[in-house]
Design an enzyme around this catalytic site. Structure first.
Site, PDB file in Angstrom:
ATOM      1  N   GLN A 159     -10.864 -14.259 -15.537  1.00 47.86           N
ATOM      2  CA  GLN A 159     -11.253 -12.851 -15.692  1.00 47.86           C
ATOM      3  C   GLN A 159     -10.613 -12.262 -16.939  1.00 47.86           C
ATOM      4  OE1 GLN A 159      -8.825 -10.047 -14.630  1.00 47.86           O
ATOM      5  NE2 GLN A 159     -10.204  -8.755 -15.834  1.00 47.86           N
TER       6      GLN A 159
ATOM      7  N   TYR B  20     -10.041  -8.925 -19.456  1.00 55.46           N
ATOM      8  CA  TYR B  20     -10.150  -7.492 -19.762  1.00 55.46           C
ATOM      9  C   TYR B  20     -10.436  -7.365 -21.258  1.00 55.46           C
ATOM     10  CZ  TYR B  20      -8.357  -5.882 -15.249  1.00 55.46           C
ATOM     11  OH  TYR B  20      -8.212  -5.594 -13.921  1.00 55.46           O
TER      12      TYR B  20
ATOM     13  N   ARG C 277      -2.412   9.019  -7.496  1.00 51.32           N
ATOM     14  CA  ARG C 277      -2.808   8.824  -6.089  1.00 51.32           C
ATOM     15  C   ARG C 277      -2.181   9.919  -5.266  1.00 51.32           C
ATOM     16  NH1 ARG C 277      -1.034   2.792  -7.154  1.00 51.32           N
ATOM     17  NH2 ARG C 277      -2.975   2.186  -8.126  1.00 51.32           N
TER      18      ARG C 277
ATOM     19  N   LYS D  47     -18.315  -7.711 -14.376  1.00 54.91           N
ATOM     20  CA  LYS D  47     -17.868  -7.137 -13.099  1.00 54.91           C
ATOM     21  C   LYS D  47     -17.642  -5.650 -13.281  1.00 54.91           C
ATOM     22  CE  LYS D  47     -13.952  -7.668  -9.894  1.00 54.91           C
ATOM     23  NZ  LYS D  47     -13.053  -6.570 -10.291  1.00 54.91           N
TER      24      LYS D  47
ATOM     25  N   HIS E 255     -14.075  -1.608  -8.655  1.00 50.73           N
ATOM     26  CA  HIS E 255     -12.688  -2.066  -8.751  1.00 50.73           C
ATOM     27  C   HIS E 255     -11.911  -1.717  -7.470  1.00 50.73           C
ATOM     28  CE1 HIS E 255     -10.014  -3.674 -12.085  1.00 50.73           C
ATOM     29  NE2 HIS E 255      -9.153  -3.512 -11.107  1.00 50.73           N
TER      30      HIS E 255
ATOM     31  N   GLY F 134     -15.844  -5.076  -2.977  1.00 47.17           N
ATOM     32  CA  GLY F 134     -15.377  -3.755  -2.560  1.00 47.17           C
ATOM     33  C   GLY F 134     -15.593  -3.559  -1.073  1.00 47.17           C
ATOM     34  N   GLY F 135     -14.506  -3.495  -0.321  1.00 49.21           N
ATOM     35  CA  GLY F 135     -14.581  -3.108   1.082  1.00 49.21           C
ATOM     36  C   GLY F 135     -14.962  -4.216   2.048  1.00 49.21           C
TER      37      GLY F 135
ATOM     38  N   ARG G 270     -14.436  -6.757   4.623  1.00 41.99           N
ATOM     39  CA  ARG G 270     -13.334  -7.087   5.529  1.00 41.99           C
ATOM     40  C   ARG G 270     -13.771  -7.991   6.674  1.00 41.99           C
ATOM     41  NH1 ARG G 270     -11.658  -5.045   1.663  1.00 41.99           N
ATOM     42  NH2 ARG G 270     -10.203  -3.303   1.411  1.00 41.99           N
TER      43      ARG G 270
ATOM     44  N   GLY H 286     -11.227  -8.917  -2.282  1.00 47.05           N
ATOM     45  CA  GLY H 286     -10.010  -8.485  -2.968  1.00 47.05           C
ATOM     46  C   GLY H 286      -8.866  -8.391  -1.975  1.00 47.05           C
TER      47      GLY H 286
HETATM   48  C1  LIG Z   1      -4.016  -4.696  -6.245  1.00 49.14           C
HETATM   49  C2  LIG Z   1      -5.273  -4.985  -6.961  1.00 49.14           C
HETATM   50  C3  LIG Z   1      -5.268  -5.571  -8.219  1.00 49.14           C
HETATM   51  C4  LIG Z   1      -6.471  -5.850  -8.884  1.00 49.14           C
HETATM   52  N1  LIG Z   1      -6.424  -6.451 -10.104  1.00 49.14           N
HETATM   53  C5  LIG Z   1      -7.593  -6.789 -10.713  1.00 49.14           C
HETATM   54  C6  LIG Z   1      -7.581  -7.514 -11.942  1.00 49.14           C
HETATM   55  O1  LIG Z   1      -6.531  -7.824 -12.477  1.00 49.14           O
HETATM   56  N2  LIG Z   1      -8.763  -7.831 -12.481  1.00 49.14           N
HETATM   57  C7  LIG Z   1      -9.963  -7.492 -11.906  1.00 49.14           C
HETATM   58  O2  LIG Z   1     -11.009  -7.822 -12.436  1.00 49.14           O
HETATM   59  N3  LIG Z   1      -9.996  -6.800 -10.758  1.00 49.14           N
HETATM   60  C8  LIG Z   1      -8.845  -6.475 -10.141  1.00 49.14           C
HETATM   61  N4  LIG Z   1      -8.875  -5.824  -8.944  1.00 49.14           N
HETATM   62  C9  LIG Z   1     -10.164  -5.503  -8.331  1.00 49.14           C
HETATM   63  C10 LIG Z   1     -10.636  -6.637  -7.433  1.00 49.14           C
HETATM   64  O3  LIG Z   1     -11.025  -7.768  -8.177  1.00 49.14           O
HETATM   65  C11 LIG Z   1     -11.849  -6.223  -6.597  1.00 49.14           C
HETATM   66  O4  LIG Z   1     -12.803  -5.619  -7.435  1.00 49.14           O
HETATM   67  C12 LIG Z   1     -11.479  -5.238  -5.483  1.00 49.14           C
HETATM   68  O5  LIG Z   1     -10.209  -5.537  -4.938  1.00 49.14           O
HETATM   69  C13 LIG Z   1     -12.530  -5.318  -4.400  1.00 49.14           C
HETATM   70  O6  LIG Z   1     -12.261  -4.409  -3.396  1.00 49.14           O
HETATM   71  P1  LIG Z   1     -11.541  -4.802  -2.022  1.00 49.14           P
HETATM   72  O7  LIG Z   1     -10.096  -4.923  -2.321  1.00 49.14           O
HETATM   73  O8  LIG Z   1     -11.862  -3.661  -1.132  1.00 49.14           O
HETATM   74  O9  LIG Z   1     -12.127  -6.114  -1.544  1.00 49.14           O
HETATM   75  C14 LIG Z   1      -7.697  -5.523  -8.271  1.00 49.14           C
HETATM   76  C15 LIG Z   1      -7.700  -4.934  -7.003  1.00 49.14           C
HETATM   77  C16 LIG Z   1      -6.517  -4.675  -6.345  1.00 49.14           C
HETATM   78  C17 LIG Z   1      -6.566  -4.069  -4.979  1.00 49.14           C
END
Ligand SMILES: Cc1cc2nc3c(=O)[nH]c(=O)nc-3n(C[C@H](O)[C@H](O)[C@H](O)COP(=O)(O)O)c2cc1C
Length: 398
Positions: free
Chosen positions: A128, A130, A165, A254, A278, A310-311, A313, A332
């Site tokens: 991945q 950035y 937050r 993404k 995200h 996203g979401g 579970r 995630g």
């Molecule tokens: C603590 C944390 C760190 C994350 N770091 C990254 C990252 O470094 N790169 C990235 O593409 N997405 C990152 N994400 C986003 C996740 O890849 C993903 O889009 C997201 O967690 C999905 O939602 P969920 O946690 O509800 O499953 C991060 C998410 C969380 C919660």
């Protein structure tokens, strides 16, 4: 001794909350501002319903799919997360678990293990990226991932740098030196199991980002890498087309939440997109990703692989997302809770929860394959794609 196996992701989260130092746990909960999107990502799934059959059910169900040409044993991948300090084995434990369950992992640019180490334990590893640094630096990181054998690149564009937050952000140190350890000692002492794991590993979380390292320089700290990223001019569609022209392998964007952006991504030549906000870390009040997928999948699903994160579970969430057009979903927090609760076995446990939940969903819906799921398998309330959950409490105790 307590049984380390857990039944649901909710239970894994409870165990993660008990075992992680509060600052680490809070960094995983994350979510911007009021947490409206964070909540909606989860709540939107419960608005979607099923109407299961009872007879003529498929005796065997096939969960396999492909993403960008890669075979997956189930339509669930590991989303990249840049979190350090959850477990000493970090992304290696996650990658091994994914390999054991026949699926792929996205390794974050901000991950704690190198792309070379992660590919060695799971060849189905996407790196991945950035949009950080100069074009030459971006290409150097892409080339490193390619040379390491990464299966493809995921470009993440869904971070909008809004960090406040309402329930407070954890204080993340730049380095773990003696002074910081003294400052964090009270919370670490309350989590002896976590501290013992790190003590056994013989190392402390080093909070550097080895995949952001450039030739001849040390690996930057998390904040060093973050500040390079923040000071980089934001990418245009032309920049993304330039990246496409320099990288021939599988490429995913993404972070798409709108049809017009999905159409642009197709024009640029991406092979896949993940509909994502995200995990609730984009502008707060962005709607849930599962509300955004139907229109996007319908429009571009025949041209690119459309995924969602996203979401998610539960296995039934995966069934719903796939029925709405996702080729697969990315997990995630669900796997992070598993990792915190029980290391590699905890991540396998989460993937098994997904597998059995998807299998039950297919059984009830009378389907023999995830590829046969369609919108008609769901009860979708009017306005589902537009609405943004009802107001609720803040997501965690302060
Ligand atoms: C603590 C944390 C760190 C994350 N770091 C990254 C990252 O470094 N790169 C990235 O593409 N997405 C990152 N994400 C986003 C996740 O890849 C993903 O889009 C997201 O967690 C999905 O939602 P969920 O946690 O509800 O499953 C991060 C998410 C969380 C919660």
């Amino acid at each position: 001794m307590r049984n380390a196996w857990f039944e649901t992701v909710a239970e894994a989260q409870r165990r993660a909350k008990k075992s992680l130092p509060p600052s680490v746990y809070m960094a995983l909960v994350a979510g911007s501002e009021r947490g409206k999107t964070l909540e909606d990502n989860i709540d939107a799934y419960s608005e979607l319903g099923f109407a299961p059959h009872v007879a003529n059910l498929a005796p065997k169900r096939d969960l396999a799919t492909t993403v960008m040409g890669l075979h997956l044993d189930l339509p669930v991948m590991i989303s990249p997360t840049g979190v350090q300090a959850v477990h000493p084995d970090g992304e290696l434990a996650v990658a091994r678990a994914a390999a054991a369950r026949g699926t792929a992992i996205g390794l974050s640019s901000f991950g704690s293990k190198t792309i070379e180490q992660v590919v060695a334990v799971n060849p189905k590893t996407f790196f991945q990226l950035y949009w950080s640094g100069t074009r030459d630096q971006i290409l150097a990181r892409v080339e490193r991932a390619r040379a390491a054998g990464a299966a493809g690149i995921i470009v993440t564009l869904d971070w909008s740098f809004s960090q406040g937050r309402d329930w407070g952000s954890p204080n993340i140190p730049e380095h773990l030196d003696l002074r910081t350890m003294v400052r964090f000692a009270p919370e670490v002492l309350r989590r002896p199991r976590w501290a013992a794991q790190w003590a056994r590993s013989g190392a402390l979380p080093d909070l550097t980002t080895p995949n952001m390292q450039l030739p001849g320089q040390p690996a930057p700290t998390f904040f060093g890498a973050y500040s390079e990223w923040m000071s980089t001019p934001l990418p245009t569609w032309d920049d993304l087309a330039w990246l496409r022209s320099h990288y021939a392998g599988p490429l995913m964007l993404k972070g798409i939440m709108r049809l017009d952006d999905a159409l642009q991504a197709v024009d640029v030549g991406f092979d896949a997109i993940s509909v994502s906000n995200h995990g609730g870390n984009k502008i707060d009040a962005t709607k849930a990703s599962v509300r955004a997928i139907p229109v996007i999948a319908e429009a571009v699903g025949s041209q690119v692989d459309v995924l969602l994160d996203g979401g998610v579970r539960r296995g039934s969430d995966v069934v719903k997302a796939v029925a709405l057009g996702a080729k697969a979903v990315l997990l995630g927090r669900a796997y992070l809770w598993g990792l915190a609760a029980n290391g590699q076995a905890g991540v396998e446990n989460v993937l098994d929860i997904m597998r059995s939940g998807i299998d039950s969903g297919l059984l009830g819906l009378g389907k023999s394959s995830v590829l046969d799921l369609t919108k008609d398998d769901l009860l979708i309330p009017d306005g589902f794609e537009r609405r943004l959950g009802v107001p609720a409490e803040l997501p965690v105790d302060p």
